[in-house]
Design a protein around this motif. Structure first.
Motif, PDB file in Angstrom:
ATOM      1  N   TYR A 120     -15.300  50.495 -23.179  1.00 18.07           N
ATOM      2  CA  TYR A 120     -15.879  49.520 -24.103  1.00 18.07           C
ATOM      3  C   TYR A 120     -16.193  48.208 -23.396  1.00 18.07           C
ATOM      4  O   TYR A 120     -17.256  47.618 -23.614  1.00 18.07           O
TER       5      TYR A 120
ATOM      6  N   GLY B 289     -11.733  56.717 -33.846  1.00 15.99           N
ATOM      7  CA  GLY B 289     -12.515  55.959 -34.821  1.00 15.99           C
ATOM      8  C   GLY B 289     -13.521  56.848 -35.526  1.00 15.99           C
ATOM      9  O   GLY B 289     -14.119  57.733 -34.914  1.00 15.99           O
TER      10      GLY B 289
ATOM     11  N   CYS C 152      -9.105  51.138 -28.156  1.00 13.99           N
ATOM     12  CA  CYS C 152     -10.551  51.369 -28.073  1.00 13.99           C
ATOM     13  C   CYS C 152     -11.265  50.134 -27.552  1.00 13.99           C
ATOM     14  O   CYS C 152     -12.002  50.206 -26.565  1.00 13.99           O
TER      15      CYS C 152
ATOM     16  N   VAL D 265     -15.924  54.847 -29.439  1.00 16.68           N
ATOM     17  CA  VAL D 265     -15.133  54.665 -30.660  1.00 16.68           C
ATOM     18  C   VAL D 265     -14.544  55.999 -31.118  1.00 16.68           C
ATOM     19  O   VAL D 265     -13.352  56.099 -31.442  1.00 16.68           O
TER      20      VAL D 265
END
Length: 140
Positions: free
Chosen positions: A118, A77, A112, A72
């Motif tokens: 991820y 993020g 992301c 992230v």
């Protein structure tokens, strides 16, 4: 105001915000973000309620928690809240964990959670908890 290439927020809307509020939304463009100098941009918030069930695999979820943060953060993020200290105000909404992440743009958020990194850990979360997420646009 310099605009340059294609942006996710249109020039007319920026001009309107500039006149009405004294600032413009901050557009983004592709991987290399281009910003209007002096503009205030709108951030995107990823809000997650997590329901940890007794039949879920807590070890698998803990592994996910450990691995997801650097992914992230590599996409811009920023964790604003990441806690299991939750006070519920409704009998209908009782998450055991709440996460709030701010992203500089919708594109960063989308990149992301669709990234290979991820996707490689996503099933650890899916198989271990009930997570309910929403995306909200707002001021940073």
């Amino acid at each position: 105001m310099k605009l340059g290439q294609r942006y996710s927020i249109c020039a007319e809307w920026n001009e309107h915000l500039q006149r009405m509020r004294g600032y413009a939304a901050l557009p983004v463009c592709g991987k290399k973000r281009k910003y209007i100098e002096g503009a205030v941009h709108m951030a995107y918030y990823f809000m997650i309620d997590t329901y940890i069930t007794e039949d879920g695999n807590r070890e698998e979820y803990d592994f996910y928690i450990e691995k997801v943060r650097p992914i992230v953060e590599s996409y811009g993020g920023e964790y604003l809240v990441r806690t299991e200290d939750v006070t519920c105000l409704s009998d209908k909404r009782k998450p055991q964990r709440v996460i709030l992440i701010r992203f500089p743009s919708k594109e960063d958020l989308d990149e992301c959670f669709s990234s290979k990194e991820y996707q490689a850990i996503m099933m650890k979360r899916v198989n271990s908890v009930d997570a309910r997420a929403v995306i909200v646009e707002g001021e940073p």
